[in-house]
Write a protein that holds these residues in place. Sequence first.
Motif, PDB file in Angstrom:
ATOM      1  N   THR A 165       0.832  -1.199   0.000  1.00 54.43           N
ATOM      2  CA  THR A 165       0.000   0.000   0.000  1.00 54.43           C
ATOM      3  C   THR A 165       0.870   1.254   0.000  1.00 54.43           C
ATOM      4  O   THR A 165       0.615   2.191  -0.757  1.00 54.43           O
ATOM      5  CB  THR A 165      -0.938   0.005   1.223  1.00 54.43           C
ATOM      6  OG1 THR A 165      -1.721  -1.188   1.206  1.00 54.43           O
ATOM      7  CG2 THR A 165      -1.848   1.212   1.224  1.00 54.43           C
ATOM      8  N   ALA A 166       1.904   1.245   0.831  1.00 53.84           N
ATOM      9  CA  ALA A 166       2.813   2.398   0.894  1.00 53.84           C
ATOM     10  C   ALA A 166       3.517   2.605  -0.440  1.00 53.84           C
ATOM     11  O   ALA A 166       3.719   3.743  -0.872  1.00 53.84           O
ATOM     12  CB  ALA A 166       3.840   2.199   2.003  1.00 53.84           C
ATOM     13  N   LEU A 167       3.876   1.518  -1.101  1.00 52.13           N
ATOM     14  CA  LEU A 167       4.542   1.623  -2.389  1.00 52.13           C
ATOM     15  C   LEU A 167       3.600   2.198  -3.447  1.00 52.13           C
ATOM     16  O   LEU A 167       3.979   3.068  -4.221  1.00 52.13           O
ATOM     17  CB  LEU A 167       5.051   0.249  -2.826  1.00 52.13           C
ATOM     18  CG  LEU A 167       5.959   0.198  -4.041  1.00 52.13           C
ATOM     19  CD1 LEU A 167       7.197   1.057  -3.833  1.00 52.13           C
ATOM     20  CD2 LEU A 167       6.361  -1.233  -4.333  1.00 52.13           C
ATOM     21  N   ILE A 168       2.363   1.741  -3.452  1.00 47.14           N
ATOM     22  CA  ILE A 168       1.378   2.243  -4.410  1.00 47.14           C
ATOM     23  C   ILE A 168       1.068   3.711  -4.147  1.00 47.14           C
ATOM     24  O   ILE A 168       1.025   4.525  -5.061  1.00 47.14           O
ATOM     25  CB  ILE A 168       0.079   1.404  -4.344  1.00 47.14           C
ATOM     26  CG1 ILE A 168       0.326   0.006  -4.907  1.00 47.14           C
ATOM     27  CG2 ILE A 168      -1.057   2.084  -5.101  1.00 47.14           C
ATOM     28  CD1 ILE A 168      -0.791  -0.972  -4.652  1.00 47.14           C
ATOM     29  N   MET A 169       0.871   4.051  -2.877  1.00 48.83           N
ATOM     30  CA  MET A 169       0.495   5.414  -2.514  1.00 48.83           C
ATOM     31  C   MET A 169       1.695   6.360  -2.468  1.00 48.83           C
ATOM     32  O   MET A 169       1.514   7.567  -2.359  1.00 48.83           O
ATOM     33  CB  MET A 169      -0.210   5.424  -1.152  1.00 48.83           C
ATOM     34  CG  MET A 169      -1.406   4.497  -1.057  1.00 48.83           C
ATOM     35  SD  MET A 169      -2.753   4.960  -2.114  1.00 48.83           S
ATOM     36  CE  MET A 169      -3.395   6.329  -1.225  1.00 48.83           C
ATOM     37  N   LYS A 170       2.890   5.795  -2.505  1.00 47.21           N
ATOM     38  CA  LYS A 170       4.139   6.574  -2.446  1.00 47.21           C
ATOM     39  C   LYS A 170       4.173   7.474  -1.209  1.00 47.21           C
ATOM     40  O   LYS A 170       4.497   8.650  -1.273  1.00 47.21           O
ATOM     41  CB  LYS A 170       4.324   7.395  -3.719  1.00 47.21           C
ATOM     42  CG  LYS A 170       4.468   6.532  -4.938  1.00 47.21           C
ATOM     43  CD  LYS A 170       4.666   7.351  -6.168  1.00 47.21           C
ATOM     44  CE  LYS A 170       4.793   6.401  -7.355  1.00 47.21           C
ATOM     45  NZ  LYS A 170       5.071   7.069  -8.590  1.00 47.21           N
ATOM     46  N   ILE A 171       3.847   6.856  -0.048  1.00 46.73           N
ATOM     47  CA  ILE A 171       3.805   7.629   1.184  1.00 46.73           C
ATOM     48  C   ILE A 171       5.015   7.396   2.082  1.00 46.73           C
ATOM     49  O   ILE A 171       5.238   8.175   3.000  1.00 46.73           O
ATOM     50  CB  ILE A 171       2.501   7.353   1.972  1.00 46.73           C
ATOM     51  CG1 ILE A 171       2.307   5.866   2.210  1.00 46.73           C
ATOM     52  CG2 ILE A 171       1.315   7.954   1.246  1.00 46.73           C
ATOM     53  CD1 ILE A 171       1.093   5.521   3.050  1.00 46.73           C
ATOM     54  N   ARG A 172       5.770   6.323   1.841  1.00 48.88           N
ATOM     55  CA  ARG A 172       6.971   6.060   2.627  1.00 48.88           C
ATOM     56  C   ARG A 172       7.778   4.974   1.929  1.00 48.88           C
ATOM     57  O   ARG A 172       7.252   4.221   1.112  1.00 48.88           O
ATOM     58  CB  ARG A 172       6.630   5.639   4.042  1.00 48.88           C
ATOM     59  CG  ARG A 172       5.975   4.261   4.121  1.00 48.88           C
ATOM     60  CD  ARG A 172       5.897   3.777   5.558  1.00 48.88           C
ATOM     61  NE  ARG A 172       5.265   2.498   5.628  1.00 48.88           N
ATOM     62  CZ  ARG A 172       5.883   1.332   5.433  1.00 48.88           C
ATOM     63  NH1 ARG A 172       7.151   1.286   5.150  1.00 48.88           N
ATOM     64  NH2 ARG A 172       5.225   0.197   5.513  1.00 48.88           N
ATOM     65  N   PRO A 173       9.048   4.848   2.268  1.00 49.71           N
ATOM     66  CA  PRO A 173       9.846   3.758   1.689  1.00 49.71           C
ATOM     67  C   PRO A 173       9.352   2.406   2.208  1.00 49.71           C
ATOM     68  O   PRO A 173       8.832   2.323   3.321  1.00 49.71           O
ATOM     69  CB  PRO A 173      11.266   4.032   2.191  1.00 49.71           C
ATOM     70  CG  PRO A 173      11.250   5.411   2.739  1.00 49.71           C
ATOM     71  CD  PRO A 173       9.836   5.743   3.088  1.00 49.71           C
ATOM     72  N   VAL A 174       9.522   1.386   1.416  1.00 51.16           N
ATOM     73  CA  VAL A 174       9.079   0.049   1.824  1.00 51.16           C
ATOM     74  C   VAL A 174      10.246  -0.719   2.425  1.00 51.16           C
ATOM     75  O   VAL A 174      11.403  -0.451   2.134  1.00 51.16           O
ATOM     76  CB  VAL A 174       8.460  -0.730   0.647  1.00 51.16           C
ATOM     77  CG1 VAL A 174       7.217  -0.050   0.154  1.00 51.16           C
ATOM     78  CG2 VAL A 174       9.461  -0.910  -0.463  1.00 51.16           C
ATOM     79  N   THR A 175       9.932  -1.690   3.274  1.00 51.20           N
ATOM     80  CA  THR A 175      10.967  -2.512   3.894  1.00 51.20           C
ATOM     81  C   THR A 175      10.894  -3.961   3.451  1.00 51.20           C
ATOM     82  O   THR A 175      11.901  -4.653   3.464  1.00 51.20           O
ATOM     83  CB  THR A 175      10.867  -2.461   5.439  1.00 51.20           C
ATOM     84  OG1 THR A 175       9.548  -2.823   5.834  1.00 51.20           O
ATOM     85  CG2 THR A 175      11.181  -1.081   5.965  1.00 51.20           C
ATOM     86  N   ILE A 176       9.708  -4.431   3.071  1.00 50.42           N
ATOM     87  CA  ILE A 176       9.554  -5.828   2.670  1.00 50.42           C
ATOM     88  C   ILE A 176       9.511  -5.875   1.149  1.00 50.42           C
ATOM     89  O   ILE A 176       8.469  -5.637   0.547  1.00 50.42           O
ATOM     90  CB  ILE A 176       8.285  -6.451   3.280  1.00 50.42           C
ATOM     91  CG1 ILE A 176       8.355  -6.385   4.807  1.00 50.42           C
ATOM     92  CG2 ILE A 176       8.110  -7.882   2.805  1.00 50.42           C
ATOM     93  CD1 ILE A 176       7.128  -6.910   5.510  1.00 50.42           C
ATOM     94  N   ARG A 177      10.657  -6.158   0.552  1.00 45.97           N
ATOM     95  CA  ARG A 177      10.754  -6.194  -0.907  1.00 45.97           C
ATOM     96  C   ARG A 177      11.298  -7.541  -1.339  1.00 45.97           C
ATOM     97  O   ARG A 177      12.295  -8.016  -0.801  1.00 45.97           O
ATOM     98  CB  ARG A 177      11.661  -5.080  -1.400  1.00 45.97           C
ATOM     99  CG  ARG A 177      11.093  -3.710  -1.047  1.00 45.97           C
ATOM    100  CD  ARG A 177      11.816  -2.619  -1.695  1.00 45.97           C
ATOM    101  NE  ARG A 177      11.832  -2.841  -3.148  1.00 45.97           N
ATOM    102  CZ  ARG A 177      12.510  -2.103  -3.992  1.00 45.97           C
ATOM    103  NH1 ARG A 177      13.222  -1.100  -3.551  1.00 45.97           N
ATOM    104  NH2 ARG A 177      12.488  -2.354  -5.275  1.00 45.97           N
ATOM    105  N   GLU A 178      10.644  -8.143  -2.323  1.00 44.36           N
ATOM    106  CA  GLU A 178      11.033  -9.467  -2.786  1.00 44.36           C
ATOM    107  C   GLU A 178      12.501  -9.571  -3.195  1.00 44.36           C
ATOM    108  O   GLU A 178      13.139 -10.578  -2.883  1.00 44.36           O
ATOM    109  CB  GLU A 178      10.133  -9.939  -3.933  1.00 44.36           C
ATOM    110  CG  GLU A 178       8.738 -10.336  -3.515  1.00 44.36           C
ATOM    111  CD  GLU A 178       7.755  -9.164  -3.504  1.00 44.36           C
ATOM    112  OE1 GLU A 178       8.194  -7.984  -3.507  1.00 44.36           O
ATOM    113  OE2 GLU A 178       6.552  -9.415  -3.474  1.00 44.36           O
TER     114      GLU A 178
END
Length: 153
Positions: free
Chosen positions: A55-68
Amino acid sequence: NSTGTHGVAFHILGEAGLIAMKMRLFDESSPEGRETLEANLLRNAFWQLYMCDKTALIMKIRPVTIREPLFGSELTLKAHSRMTVPLFDHGWDVDGVEVEERLLEGFHIIHRLWAVALRVIQGMEAISKESSEAGSHKNASLRKYCTFVRSIL
């Protein structure tokens, strides 16, 4: 969040994501050997964190931590465990287990929807950045969009 402390909430969420990555909760073997309740709680916690990151990645609201790409292996954690244990106190409600199963299934439908939405948005962004390349990117993104629309209906 409703308290206005977005920075703190994002920090805690990020820390939880890092802990999930360190525990390798993305791997189906990580809950093995644990008590059924703990394994189910860890499984649900990972999927909730994963969905928050998407959701954060789609909304571009914060960096993500769980990335494949950071997993070092495949995402193998299944949505459901072979051994389940009720997480709610159903009391006298005989349909309580069925309600709990439906809630869990609905949660995973939302997860799949966000995952498809992310792929569609990333595809559309790639098209806008590389508009000079013809054909293959547009067709792939169109297929992703159609898959997204089908998943909604």
